[in-house]
Scaffold this motif. Structure first.
Motif, short mmCIF file in Angstrom:
data_model
loop_
_atom_site.label_atom_id
_atom_site.label_comp_id
_atom_site.label_asym_id
_atom_site.label_seq_id
_atom_site.Cartn_x
_atom_site.Cartn_y
_atom_site.Cartn_z
N TRP A 227 6.33 60.27 35.01
CA TRP A 227 6.08 58.87 34.70
C TRP A 227 6.67 58.49 33.34
N ASP A 228 7.09 57.26 33.23
CA ASP A 228 7.46 56.72 31.92
C ASP A 228 6.19 56.46 31.11
N ARG A 229 5.15 56.01 31.82
CA ARG A 229 3.89 55.66 31.15
C ARG A 229 2.75 55.74 32.15
N LYS B 140 2.91 58.09 25.53
CA LYS B 140 3.21 57.62 26.88
C LYS B 140 2.00 57.00 27.57
N LYS C 120 9.75 58.84 39.00
CA LYS C 120 10.35 59.10 37.68
C LYS C 120 10.67 57.78 36.98
N GLY C 121 10.21 57.67 35.74
CA GLY C 121 10.48 56.49 34.93
C GLY C 121 9.62 55.29 35.26
N LYS C 122 8.65 55.45 36.13
CA LYS C 122 7.80 54.32 36.52
C LYS C 122 6.47 54.38 35.78
N SER C 123 5.63 53.39 36.03
CA SER C 123 4.36 53.29 35.31
C SER C 123 3.18 53.34 36.27
#
Length: 155
Positions: A70-72, A96, A46-49
């Motif tokens: 994912w963040d991106r 994103k 979560k929140g990672k790329s």
């Protein structure tokens, strides 16, 4: 090696208009059981790329978004046709994702230490020139974060 070498020119020409979506590969259990097994614990990401090296028309970018928050999730491909197609896809949140058309020998458009997870499938076996493949591996590790994971399939 320079981007205008004979091999890379041939590759860019061959893939200029793009590829298919390769949707039949989504049915392969090895994708989830092996290639994407590090993503089983979805909350960890979560929140990672993430980056799909050789993203084609974005099939795995879409799949990655389904697996984790994912963040991106970005994609890079040698085919401008594929990149243009992915930019028009309405089933991927374009806010994103970033799309990069690379020169076939490096990832010069991408920053260092950017990605927590990098995947590549149905790509590396199409790069038989050792010097190019070796340089791309170095570039993949350059854009990966220190604790990043690179999961790839090669025939």
């Amino acid at each position: 090696m320079k981007p205008d070498n004979t091999y890379t020119k041939m590759q860019k020409s061959f893939y200029a208009k793009g590829t298919s979506d390769h949707l039949e590969h989504n049915e392969n259990p090895d994708y989830s059981d092996i290639l994407l097994s590090d993503l089983k614990e979805g909350s960890k990401w979560k929140g990672k790329s993430a980056l799909d090296f050789g993203c084609g028309r974005g099939r795995n970018v879409k799949n990655l978004f389904k697996l984790c928050a994912w963040d991106r999730v970005d994609g890079v491909d040698i085919s401008d046709g594929n990149i243009q197609y992915t930019k028009r896809r309405t089933d991927i949140d374009q806010s994103k994702s970033n799309w990069f058309c690379n020169n076939g020998i490096d990832l010069s458009g991408l920053g260092s230490d950017e990605y927590d997870f990098i995947m590549s499938t149905i790509v590396l076996q199409h790069i038989p020139v050792h010097e190019i493949r070796y340089n791309l591996f170095k570039e993949i590790y350059r854009v990966a974060k220190d604790e990043g994971i690179f999961s790839f399939q090669i025939g």
